[in-house]
Scaffold this motif. Structure first.
Motif, PDB file in Angstrom:
ATOM      1  N   LEU A 103      -4.669   4.446  19.306  1.00  0.00           N
ATOM      2  CA  LEU A 103      -5.718   3.556  19.828  1.00  0.00           C
ATOM      3  C   LEU A 103      -6.006   2.410  18.868  1.00  0.00           C
ATOM      4  CD1 LEU A 103      -8.223   6.094  21.424  1.00  0.00           C
ATOM      5  CD2 LEU A 103      -6.471   4.729  22.554  1.00  0.00           C
ATOM      6  N   ALA A 104      -6.036   2.705  17.568  1.00  0.00           N
ATOM      7  CA  ALA A 104      -6.275   1.644  16.582  1.00  0.00           C
ATOM      8  C   ALA A 104      -5.152   0.605  16.625  1.00  0.00           C
ATOM      9  CB  ALA A 104      -6.401   2.234  15.182  1.00  0.00           C
ATOM     10  N   ASN A 105      -3.914   1.057  16.813  1.00  0.00           N
ATOM     11  CA  ASN A 105      -2.764   0.154  16.830  1.00  0.00           C
ATOM     12  C   ASN A 105      -2.749  -0.786  18.026  1.00  0.00           C
ATOM     13  OD1 ASN A 105      -1.742   1.202  14.452  1.00  0.00           O
ATOM     14  ND2 ASN A 105      -0.368   2.630  15.484  1.00  0.00           N
ATOM     15  N   LYS A 106      -3.405  -0.410  19.105  1.00  0.00           N
ATOM     16  CA  LYS A 106      -3.426  -1.264  20.298  1.00  0.00           C
ATOM     17  C   LYS A 106      -4.109  -2.606  20.016  1.00  0.00           C
ATOM     18  CE  LYS A 106      -3.261   2.201  23.942  1.00  0.00           C
ATOM     19  NZ  LYS A 106      -3.962   2.703  25.127  1.00  0.00           N
ATOM     20  N   GLY A 107      -5.105  -2.591  19.149  1.00  0.00           N
ATOM     21  CA  GLY A 107      -5.814  -3.830  18.825  1.00  0.00           C
ATOM     22  C   GLY A 107      -6.647  -4.377  19.961  1.00  0.00           C
ATOM     23  N   ASP A 108      -6.885  -3.575  20.983  1.00  0.00           N
ATOM     24  CA  ASP A 108      -7.626  -4.049  22.154  1.00  0.00           C
ATOM     25  C   ASP A 108      -9.054  -3.496  22.226  1.00  0.00           C
ATOM     26  OD1 ASP A 108      -7.215  -1.416  22.817  1.00  0.00           O
ATOM     27  OD2 ASP A 108      -6.108  -1.822  24.667  1.00  0.00           O
ATOM     28  N   GLY A 109      -9.492  -2.870  21.167  1.00  0.00           N
ATOM     29  CA  GLY A 109     -10.842  -2.300  21.144  1.00  0.00           C
ATOM     30  C   GLY A 109     -10.917  -0.880  21.671  1.00  0.00           C
ATOM     31  N   SER A 110      -9.799  -0.321  22.141  1.00  0.00           N
ATOM     32  CA  SER A 110      -9.858   1.037  22.691  1.00  0.00           C
ATOM     33  C   SER A 110     -10.224   2.076  21.626  1.00  0.00           C
ATOM     34  CB  SER A 110      -8.551   1.409  23.392  1.00  0.00           C
ATOM     35  OG  SER A 110      -7.445   1.260  22.543  1.00  0.00           O
ATOM     36  N   ILE A 111     -10.049   1.751  20.346  1.00  0.00           N
ATOM     37  CA  ILE A 111     -10.462   2.659  19.265  1.00  0.00           C
ATOM     38  C   ILE A 111     -11.970   2.926  19.324  1.00  0.00           C
ATOM     39  CG2 ILE A 111     -10.804   0.838  17.531  1.00  0.00           C
ATOM     40  CD1 ILE A 111      -9.413   4.364  16.873  1.00  0.00           C
ATOM     41  N   LEU A 112     -12.716   1.997  19.890  1.00  0.00           N
ATOM     42  CA  LEU A 112     -14.174   2.144  19.958  1.00  0.00           C
ATOM     43  C   LEU A 112     -14.601   3.335  20.805  1.00  0.00           C
ATOM     44  CD1 LEU A 112     -15.163  -1.613  20.255  1.00  0.00           C
ATOM     45  CD2 LEU A 112     -15.179  -0.164  18.212  1.00  0.00           C
ATOM     46  N   THR A 113     -13.714   3.821  21.671  1.00  0.00           N
ATOM     47  CA  THR A 113     -14.050   5.000  22.485  1.00  0.00           C
ATOM     48  C   THR A 113     -14.227   6.239  21.618  1.00  0.00           C
ATOM     49  OG1 THR A 113     -11.726   5.574  22.896  1.00  0.00           O
ATOM     50  CG2 THR A 113     -12.807   4.107  24.494  1.00  0.00           C
ATOM     51  N   LYS A 114     -13.766   6.187  20.386  1.00  0.00           N
ATOM     52  CA  LYS A 114     -13.895   7.315  19.459  1.00  0.00           C
ATOM     53  C   LYS A 114     -15.258   7.349  18.771  1.00  0.00           C
ATOM     54  CE  LYS A 114      -9.535   8.670  19.639  1.00  0.00           C
ATOM     55  NZ  LYS A 114      -9.165   9.986  20.118  1.00  0.00           N
ATOM     56  N   TYR A 115     -15.992   6.252  18.805  1.00  0.00           N
ATOM     57  CA  TYR A 115     -17.199   6.089  17.995  1.00  0.00           C
ATOM     58  C   TYR A 115     -18.470   5.991  18.836  1.00  0.00           C
ATOM     59  CZ  TYR A 115     -14.127   5.119  14.059  1.00  0.00           C
ATOM     60  OH  TYR A 115     -13.178   5.223  13.070  1.00  0.00           O
ATOM     61  N   THR A 116     -19.590   6.450  18.256  1.00  0.00           N
ATOM     62  CA  THR A 116     -20.892   6.247  18.879  1.00  0.00           C
ATOM     63  C   THR A 116     -21.221   4.756  18.836  1.00  0.00           C
ATOM     64  OG1 THR A 116     -22.118   6.542  16.795  1.00  0.00           O
ATOM     65  CG2 THR A 116     -21.759   8.521  18.152  1.00  0.00           C
ATOM     66  N   GLU A 117     -22.162   4.345  19.651  1.00  0.00           N
ATOM     67  CA  GLU A 117     -22.561   2.927  19.699  1.00  0.00           C
ATOM     68  C   GLU A 117     -23.067   2.439  18.345  1.00  0.00           C
ATOM     69  OE1 GLU A 117     -22.447   0.556  22.170  1.00  0.00           O
ATOM     70  OE2 GLU A 117     -21.305   2.000  23.362  1.00  0.00           O
ATOM     71  N   ASP A 118     -23.739   3.313  17.599  1.00  0.00           N
ATOM     72  CA  ASP A 118     -24.320   2.922  16.313  1.00  0.00           C
ATOM     73  C   ASP A 118     -23.537   3.512  15.134  1.00  0.00           C
ATOM     74  OD1 ASP A 118     -25.111   5.496  16.998  1.00  0.00           O
ATOM     75  OD2 ASP A 118     -27.125   5.293  16.163  1.00  0.00           O
ATOM     76  N   ALA A 119     -22.249   3.676  15.341  1.00  0.00           N
ATOM     77  CA  ALA A 119     -21.388   4.260  14.309  1.00  0.00           C
ATOM     78  C   ALA A 119     -21.243   3.325  13.108  1.00  0.00           C
ATOM     79  CB  ALA A 119     -20.007   4.540  14.890  1.00  0.00           C
ATOM     80  N   CYS A 120     -20.870   3.915  11.975  1.00  0.00           N
ATOM     81  CA  CYS A 120     -20.549   3.161  10.764  1.00  0.00           C
ATOM     82  C   CYS A 120     -19.276   3.712  10.138  1.00  0.00           C
ATOM     83  CB  CYS A 120     -21.663   3.259   9.723  1.00  0.00           C
ATOM     84  SG  CYS A 120     -23.179   2.399  10.148  1.00  0.00           S
ATOM     85  N   LEU A 121     -18.422   2.801   9.685  1.00  0.00           N
ATOM     86  CA  LEU A 121     -17.276   3.139   8.849  1.00  0.00           C
ATOM     87  C   LEU A 121     -17.687   2.890   7.408  1.00  0.00           C
ATOM     88  CD1 LEU A 121     -14.364   1.150  10.574  1.00  0.00           C
ATOM     89  CD2 LEU A 121     -14.986   3.529  10.949  1.00  0.00           C
ATOM     90  N   PHE A 122     -17.162   3.706   6.511  1.00  0.00           N
ATOM     91  CA  PHE A 122     -17.398   3.515   5.089  1.00  0.00           C
ATOM     92  C   PHE A 122     -16.036   3.430   4.394  1.00  0.00           C
ATOM     93  CE2 PHE A 122     -21.181   5.617   6.697  1.00  0.00           C
ATOM     94  CZ  PHE A 122     -22.197   4.834   6.168  1.00  0.00           C
ATOM     95  N   PRO A 123     -15.366   2.269   4.522  1.00  0.00           N
ATOM     96  CA  PRO A 123     -14.040   2.125   3.913  1.00  0.00           C
ATOM     97  C   PRO A 123     -14.138   1.952   2.402  1.00  0.00           C
ATOM     98  CG  PRO A 123     -14.657   0.126   5.075  1.00  0.00           C
ATOM     99  CD  PRO A 123     -15.774   1.109   5.273  1.00  0.00           C
ATOM    100  N   PRO A 124     -13.080   2.301   1.685  1.00  0.00           N
ATOM    101  CA  PRO A 124     -13.103   2.136   0.228  1.00  0.00           C
ATOM    102  C   PRO A 124     -13.119   0.659  -0.154  1.00  0.00           C
ATOM    103  CG  PRO A 124     -10.930   2.811   0.968  1.00  0.00           C
ATOM    104  CD  PRO A 124     -11.821   2.848   2.164  1.00  0.00           C
ATOM    105  N   GLY A 125     -13.818   0.352  -1.210  1.00  0.00           N
ATOM    106  CA  GLY A 125     -13.807  -1.011  -1.753  1.00  0.00           C
ATOM    107  C   GLY A 125     -14.504  -2.045  -0.907  1.00  0.00           C
ATOM    108  N   SER A 126     -15.368  -1.629   0.027  1.00  0.00           N
ATOM    109  CA  SER A 126     -16.101  -2.615   0.821  1.00  0.00           C
ATOM    110  C   SER A 126     -17.425  -2.032   1.298  1.00  0.00           C
ATOM    111  CB  SER A 126     -15.264  -3.082   2.019  1.00  0.00           C
ATOM    112  OG  SER A 126     -15.165  -2.079   2.990  1.00  0.00           O
ATOM    113  N   ALA A 127     -18.228  -2.919   1.840  1.00  0.00           N
ATOM    114  CA  ALA A 127     -19.527  -2.512   2.374  1.00  0.00           C
ATOM    115  C   ALA A 127     -19.327  -1.720   3.667  1.00  0.00           C
ATOM    116  CB  ALA A 127     -20.369  -3.759   2.646  1.00  0.00           C
ATOM    117  N   PRO A 128     -20.337  -0.957   4.086  1.00  0.00           N
ATOM    118  CA  PRO A 128     -20.247  -0.262   5.370  1.00  0.00           C
ATOM    119  C   PRO A 128     -20.000  -1.247   6.522  1.00  0.00           C
ATOM    120  CG  PRO A 128     -22.124   0.552   4.128  1.00  0.00           C
ATOM    121  CD  PRO A 128     -21.599  -0.652   3.392  1.00  0.00           C
TER     122      PRO A 128
END
Length: 148
Positions: free
Chosen positions: A43-68
């Protein structure tokens, strides 16, 4: 004395049955999370936003080396332009309430589409049971290797 033994036995059996139900419920949630993890990169590879189906509306990612990175708009931007990868997740631990909220501790291995290893690391995801099923609410990940 006999009454105390009977009451103690009843309490122990209720606790045992409750623990078994929770184990079964947790195993059911594990299956849902494993299925979700299995097609995450697709889903992430599609680049069409379909990855968002995995997340809540108010989700947050916490990637390394950057802000949430919080909210669907920002999460979508985070994934746009990302390199195409394959990711295998291996769940180490799940704990929490199998009715409302579960914490997942996993390891990941990332390869390019041809199978060449790119990275490996660890993930902690807080899953939330929503009206649309189990969704990632907080997603924290980091490499096992120093940043380049």
């Amino acid at each position: 004395m006999k009454k105390i033994l009977i009451i103690s036995g009843l309490i122990a059996s209720v606790c045992f049955c409750k623990a078994q139900n929770t184990d079964i419920e947790l195993e059911n949630v594990r299956k849902v999370i494993e299925l979700s993890n299995a097609n995450y990169a697709d889903l992430a590879n599609k680049g069409d936003g379909s990855i968002l189906t995995k997340y809540t509306e108010d989700a947050c990612l916490f990637p390394p080396g950057s802000a949430p990175v919080c909210g669907h708009e920002h999460i979508s931007s985070f994934f746009k332009g990302s390199p195409k990868v394959k990711v295998k997740f291996t769940i180490q631990h799940l704990y929490g309430d199998p009715k409302t909220c579960i914490t997942e501790e996993s390891f990941y291995e990332m390869t390019d589409p041809e199978g060449k290893k790119m990275d490996d690391g660890k993930v902690i995801v807080i899953w939330k049971n929503t009206k649309n099923g189990w969704k990632m609410h907080r997603d924290m990940f980091s490499s096992n290797h120093p940043m380049k």
